[in-house]
Each structure stands twice: as C-alpha cells, then as structure tokens.
Design a protein around this motif. Structure first.
Motif, PDB file in Angstrom:
ATOM      1  N   LEU A 123      49.703  32.895  32.095  1.00 19.04           N
ATOM      2  CA  LEU A 123      48.323  33.014  32.575  1.00 19.04           C
ATOM      3  C   LEU A 123      47.821  31.674  33.108  1.00 19.04           C
ATOM      4  N   VAL A 124      48.201  30.599  32.412  1.00 20.14           N
ATOM      5  CA  VAL A 124      47.791  29.262  32.850  1.00 20.14           C
ATOM      6  C   VAL A 124      48.381  28.948  34.219  1.00 20.14           C
ATOM      7  N   ALA A 159      46.594  31.152  37.021  1.00 23.43           N
ATOM      8  CA  ALA A 159      45.131  31.111  37.144  1.00 23.43           C
ATOM      9  C   ALA A 159      44.725  30.110  38.222  1.00 23.43           C
ATOM     10  N   PRO A 160      43.909  30.509  39.192  1.00 21.25           N
ATOM     11  CA  PRO A 160      43.485  29.583  40.253  1.00 21.25           C
ATOM     12  C   PRO A 160      42.453  28.559  39.778  1.00 21.25           C
ATOM     13  N   SER A 161      41.790  28.827  38.651  1.00 18.18           N
ATOM     14  CA  SER A 161      40.774  27.910  38.137  1.00 18.18           C
ATOM     15  C   SER A 161      40.644  28.101  36.636  1.00 18.18           C
ATOM     16  N   GLU A 200      39.876  31.623  31.665  1.00 19.49           N
ATOM     17  CA  GLU A 200      39.063  32.142  30.564  1.00 19.49           C
ATOM     18  C   GLU A 200      39.035  33.659  30.580  1.00 19.49           C
ATOM     19  N   VAL A 201      38.823  34.247  31.744  1.00 20.09           N
ATOM     20  CA  VAL A 201      38.769  35.712  31.853  1.00 20.09           C
ATOM     21  C   VAL A 201      40.114  36.321  31.468  1.00 20.09           C
ATOM     22  N   ASP A 202      41.204  35.766  31.995  1.00 20.49           N
ATOM     23  CA  ASP A 202      42.533  36.288  31.681  1.00 20.49           C
ATOM     24  C   ASP A 202      42.846  36.157  30.191  1.00 20.49           C
ATOM     25  N   SER A 203      42.455  35.032  29.603  1.00 22.27           N
ATOM     26  CA  SER A 203      42.743  34.822  28.182  1.00 22.27           C
ATOM     27  C   SER A 203      41.957  35.782  27.303  1.00 22.27           C
ATOM     28  N   VAL A 211      39.962  22.593  24.628  1.00 20.88           N
ATOM     29  CA  VAL A 211      41.092  21.851  25.204  1.00 20.88           C
ATOM     30  C   VAL A 211      41.969  22.764  26.062  1.00 20.88           C
ATOM     31  N   ALA A 212      42.459  23.861  25.457  1.00 19.40           N
ATOM     32  CA  ALA A 212      43.359  24.753  26.191  1.00 19.40           C
ATOM     33  C   ALA A 212      42.613  25.727  27.096  1.00 19.40           C
ATOM     34  N   ARG A 213      41.320  25.820  26.944  1.00 11.04           N
ATOM     35  CA  ARG A 213      40.465  26.725  27.720  1.00 11.04           C
ATOM     36  C   ARG A 213      40.872  28.179  27.510  1.00 11.04           C
ATOM     37  N   ILE A 214      41.259  28.500  26.266  1.00 10.05           N
ATOM     38  CA  ILE A 214      41.639  29.854  25.890  1.00 10.05           C
ATOM     39  C   ILE A 214      40.563  30.429  24.973  1.00 10.05           C
TER      40      ILE A 214
END
Length: 290
Positions: A85-86, A89-91, A96-99, A29-32
């Motif tokens: 980060l959200v 983030a451009p996408s 995902e990478v940043d998280s 859901v949060a894409r973390i």
C-alpha cells in the motif's frame, strides 16, 4: 472520596496514555491508521491470561514474551500487508485511506481467530488482586503496578525519541519523510520499526489491562476508539499530548462515575473530545500541516 477519585483517575488515564502511545507512533510515523489496534490489545490480554492460567507465568514475566512477539507480528503485518500500500499510494493522504480499509479487514481476521480459540465468553484472572493503602485510600495493587509500568515506559519512550539519534530519525520521518530521505534516513525501515514498536506498546497495554479488567474477543473496538480519541485530542504523533489527553479522559470518567452517573462517562468523554477539537482542531499539542 476526592483523593480516591483522583488516584483512580490518574491510574485510568495512565493506562489510556500507554495504550494510545503505540497508535500515535503507528499513525504519526508510518501514517497507518490501524483499525485493528484494539484487537491486538485484546489478543495480548488473552496471551497473558493463557500464560498465567495454563503455565503459571505471571503477567509481569509474560511481558518478556508477549511484547517481542507482538513487535515481530506487527513488523510482519507492515512488511506483508502494508508495504504494498505504501509503494502504490500517490500521497500520504491516499495511504491513510488505503490503510483504513486494509486494517479494517484485519480487524475481523484477528477477532475471528480469537472467537474460534476463546469463544465469546468474558475472561479474567486474579493477579495482585489485593488492596494497598495510598494516602489513606485503598487501591488495587494490580492497578498501581499497571500505572507504574505506564509511567516508566512512557518516560523511557519520551527520552528515546527526544535524546537519541534513532529517536531523532523517527521524529524526522513523522514530520517530513521526503526531507528525511535527503539526510540518508531509511524512511521505510524507520516506519516499519515504529509500527513494530507501536505493536509492542499495545501488547504491553493489553497485558497490564488484563490484570484488572474483564475482557472478551469482541471488545477490541472499544480500545481502538479510546486510543483514537486520545491521539487526536493530544495531537497526532505527540507523546506529551497522549499523556495529557489520557489523563484528562481518565480523570473525567472517574469523576463523572463517582459524583454524577456511571452511565454518563461515555457522553462526558465525547463532550470533552468535541470541545477540545472546537478550540484546538489539531489537538492540544498538534500543529497545522504546512
């Protein structure tokens, strides 16, 4: 021995499924991709240990304190650490990478705090540590209690996500956050709530695991890896997939330990994991992104 291995495997698999459900919510859901997930589980185990040994509070009652506290802590982590980060983030892929990087650092922060408070020693405590006869097989009462909690929580979560408006909103955000905004769903608030709920679930898993497993401040990565395997095997964001994958792993590890060699359980786990991904790259119940 077959019945004993089967029941033990179901118990272990149920715990794997419960632990992984929180991560599949956070990631789906949060894409973390929360690499500090296992550390939060161990922190909950230490909280249950302290409540039981210092205050005389049973782990079952301790859930009333630990689970809401973990949900609040997870919500704060999302709002303070992850929302920036959200926003930038451009996408979703970039998020995902940043998280991964952010929660990798958080992993060491939480682990360091636990090492300062409890050291590197192993801890355990006795709660319902007696045998119960089930179909002629003696099983530990605390493991059966953990399995019962896992079943009830898993069922309640499944019903909540599939039979309620809030659950529908959560699933909509998981599938397509842009489209969810078009139907007046607050995507950011929904993602924060899902992340907090994932934190509560991992805390419940930590309390239940602490009743029958020895733990220390350094083993969080083990639980993170197992949760990741279950989530990916079952299909990201799919609760039924978590249940099936968790049971597969639990039964496999128990059967291998009983009839082959306990030292090969990890190898068997990764063999099944890789085999399923070769046949179903998106997991047992996952679907390819469009």
């Amino acid at each position: 021995m077959l019945v004993e291995a089967l029941l033990s495997g179901l118990t272990l698999g149920g715990m794997y499924a419960l632990v992984a459900m929180g991560l599949t919510l956070q990631y789906g859901v949060a894409r973390i991709m929360n690499l500090s997930y296992g550390e939060l589980l161990v922190a909950a185990s230490f909280a249950a240990f302290w409540l039981f040994t210092a205050a005389g509070v049973s782990p079952v009652l301790g859930l009333v304190v630990v689970a809401p506290a973990a949900a609040l802590l997870s919500w704060l982590i999302y709002r303070i650490l992850l929302v920036p980060l959200v926003r930038r983030a451009p996408s979703r892929d970039a998020l995902e990478v940043d998280s991964i990087l952010a929660t990798f650092g958080l992993l060491f922060v939480v682990q360091g705090v636990m090492l300062v408070l409890f050291g590197g020693a192993y801890y355990s405590y006795g709660f319902l540590a007696f045998a119960v006869d089930v179909f002629g097989v003696s099983l530990a009462a605390n493991r059966l209690l953990a399995l019962a909690f896992a079943a009830v929580i898993g069922l309640a979560l499944y019903i909540g996500l599939t039979r309620t408006r809030i659950g529908t909103a959560v699933r909509a955000v998981a599938v397509d956050p842009v489209a969810a905004q078009l139907v007046a769903i607050d995507v950011r608030a929904t993602a924060a709530a899902a992340f907090a709920l994932g934190g509560a679930l991992v805390a419940v898993g930590g309390v239940l695991v602490s009743m029958f497993l020895t733990f220390n401040a350094n083993i969080g990565v083990v639980f993170t890896m197992k949760a990741l395997i279950v989530v990916i095997m079952g299909g990201v964001g799919n609760l039924l997939g978590c249940l099936v994958a968790g049971l597969i792993l639990g039964l496999t590890e128990t059967f291998v330990a009983t009839w082959i060699d306990p030292g090969l359980t990890l190898a068997a786990t990764y063999t099944i994991f890789l085999g399923i991904l070769l046949v179903r790259p998106h997991g047992l119940f996952g679907r390819a992104a469009r």
